[in-house]
Scaffold this active site. Structure first.
Site, PDB file in Angstrom:
ATOM      1  CB  CYS A  16      -0.936   0.084   1.216  1.00 55.47           C
ATOM      2  SG  CYS A  16      -2.294  -1.110   1.209  1.00 55.47           S
ATOM      3  N   GLY A  42      -0.185  -0.007  -4.936  1.00 56.37           N
ATOM      4  CA  GLY A  42      -1.533  -0.515  -4.744  1.00 56.37           C
ATOM      5  C   GLY A  42      -2.456  -0.049  -5.844  1.00 56.37           C
ATOM      6  CG  ASN A 117       2.874   0.738   3.686  1.00 56.57           C
ATOM      7  OD1 ASN A 117       4.006   1.122   3.496  1.00 56.57           O
ATOM      8  ND2 ASN A 117       2.459  -0.455   3.275  1.00 56.57           N
ATOM      9  N   GLY A 118       1.068  -1.466   5.882  1.00 56.22           N
ATOM     10  CA  GLY A 118       1.626  -2.513   6.742  1.00 56.22           C
ATOM     11  C   GLY A 118       0.584  -3.540   7.107  1.00 56.22           C
ATOM     12  CE1 TYR A 261       7.708  -6.183  -8.816  1.00 56.74           C
ATOM     13  CE2 TYR A 261       6.494  -6.393  -6.760  1.00 56.74           C
ATOM     14  CZ  TYR A 261       6.506  -6.299  -8.133  1.00 56.74           C
ATOM     15  OH  TYR A 261       5.340  -6.318  -8.843  1.00 56.74           O
TER      16      TYR A 261
END
Length: 489
Positions: A16, A42, A117-118, A261
């Site tokens: 995200c 995302g 985010n997480g 990535y």
């Protein structure tokens, strides 16, 4: 409907992306620009919440930022000088509008909006306890757990309530929170998920920005100030910035896959150029796993920087042997089995004139299930490649991630069920090699991985999880109990 790549689940999906700004005219428009730069993190949904000093305004939608936040009828109501936004790929919770962030609630202390985010690794246990105590959840997202913990905290100020809530959660989080008192940004004590701070100079102190990656600062013309430290909580009230460090200091463990990535190559992560690290990974891979080949070919786009590094170190020419289409939508046609089988070519197609008769080495960032690698190798052989060797710019992914990255269950990870020779046979490559875990750390500028105190979270490769996995342990205990009961019966 046929997705542009029927094997889209054969990847580690980005966690995200979050972006927040305080002290800007038309803050929501800058948030929309920042989210565009974070779209790679995302693609499932996006949302923006703004605050005009009196009221909070929110718009959330399924799909990309473009098409949802480029319309005046949506942007004009998002008024105010403070705003935050979120792009989502779900790792917990169903795919539904109610789970799209920022999440918002009216608390006793006023409005509370949060972008996360997480992944909270004890959210299920916390949720069960909160529901027993009377909390009513409106989503299936683990992020909502934080809202309820704040709402039920006995502390007086919003900041203290928020800190009290964070002390009860486990796992990985970078958070941007909006309250009537100001904007709060924070990172988990290990700094697993990234978060940076930037600034736009201007009258009355300018604007303060928080974002998942530095590339989002670039797109709005902001200057990078620094990374938010692991365990740090930054509060912005107008032009006043205060830093809180409520957690005991521990050795940081940021996610190493950001370099492999997740992050855009033009971002800076923990003071390192992501692009430079990826090239160094490719060079180290060439040292560890050389191959007699005519061409080095990246699997676009994430394999490109590593392929450049491999080519430069090995002296083998770099060529674009696979051409990626950037213009195919997420859906195409109702597929027959034959069309579904050919679907990988909607995104990737072989450069036949270049490949025919050549010994090639393909460079990709990772192998998850192996289905895409198999299709890419088959495509190269159909294009007339004499030999197809594959080199992977990360160690074998043998373990699932529980910190906000959507990975398949371990039994579906190719490297968890097969050895190197079996994996090479499965994808039909003449040879297969991965960079070593120590080689990955060398590319980061470290001599090797410190087994006692590694500098990054690399659990997807090593199984060395840096936090408790309460919910996972609870599920395992239930499964073990069910298995025991079955045996007894």
């Amino acid at each position: 409907m046929l997705t542009t790549n029927p094997h889209e689940d054969d990847t580690l999906h980005e966690e995200c992306g979050i972006f927040g700004i305080s002290g800007a005219t038309d803050a929501a428009r800058l948030v929309a620009l920042g989210l565009h730069a974070l779209q790679h993190r995302g693609q499932e949904a996006a949302g923006i919440t703004s605050f005009d000093g009196v009221e909070f305004h929110t718009h959330r939608a399924m799909g990309h930022v473009a098409g949802n936040f480029d319309r005046e009828d949506i942007m004009v109501p998002l008024r105010g000088s403070v705003a935050c936004g979120h792009v989502r790929y779900s790792t917990t919770g169903e795919t539904a509008l109610r789970n799209v962030q920022p999440l918002y609630a009216d608390l006793a202390s006023g409005g509370f909006a949060i972008a996360h985010n997480g992944n909270i690794s004890n959210a299920m246990r916390l949720r069960r306890d909160l529901v027993r105590r009377g909390s009513i959840f409106q989503s299936t997202s683990d992020t909502e757990t934080i809202i309820h913990l704040v709402a039920t905290s006995n502390y007086r100020t919003t900041v203290d309530k928020f800190i009290d809530a964070l002390k009860r959660v486990e796992g990985a989080y970078s958070l941007i929170v909006m309250t009537p008192e100001g904007m709060i940004a924070c990172r988990d004590p290990l700094g697993i998920r990234p978060l940076v701070m930037g600034k736009i100079d201007g009258p009355d102190g300018g604007s303060i920005i928080f974002a998942s990656e530095t590339v989002a600062l670039d797109v709005v013309g902001a200057t990078f100030v620094r990374s938010i430290d692991p365990g740090e909580l930054v509060m912005v009230k107008g032009t006043e910035i205060t830093s809180h460090r409520p957690f005991p200091q521990v050795a940081a463990r940021p996610c190493i896959f950001e370099y492999v990535y997740f992050s855009r190559p033009d971002s800076i992560s923990e003071d390192r150029s992501v692009y430079t690290v990826r090239k160094a990974i490719g060079a180290q891979l060439a040292i560890e796993s050389p191959v007699d080949a005519d061409l080095v070919i990246p699997v676009p786009d994430s394999g490109t920087p590593a392929a450049l590094g491999y080519a430069q170190e090995s002296g083998i020419p770099f060529e674009l042997g696979i051409i990626r289409s950037h213009y195919v939508g997420r859906t195409f046609i109702q597929p027959s089995d034959k069309v579904r089988h050919l679907g990988v070519k909607l995104k990737h197609n072989a450069n036949r004139a270049l490949i025919a008769g050549k010994k090639i080495v393909l460079i990709d960032d990772s192998i998850v299930r192996g289905t895409t690698s198999l299709k890419i190798v088959e495509m190269m052989r159909e294009a007339g490649a004499a030999e197809v060797h594959m080199r992977i710019a990360s160690p074998p992914t043998r373990h699932s991630c529980f910190y906000g990255v959507d990975t398949p269950e371990r039994a579906k990870l190719l490297a968890a069920t097969k050895n190197l020779e079996q994996m090479a046979d499965y994808i039909k490559a003449d040879s297969l090699a991965f960079i070593s875990i120590h080689g990955l750390y060398k590319a980061l500028g470290e001599p090797q991985r410190n087994a006692i105190r590694p500098s990054h979270c690399d659990a997807c490769f090593t199984g060395d999880y840096p936090t408790s996995l309460t919910d996972q342990d609870d599920v395992s205990s239930v499964d073990q109990f069910a298995l025991l009961a079955e045996r007894v019966i």
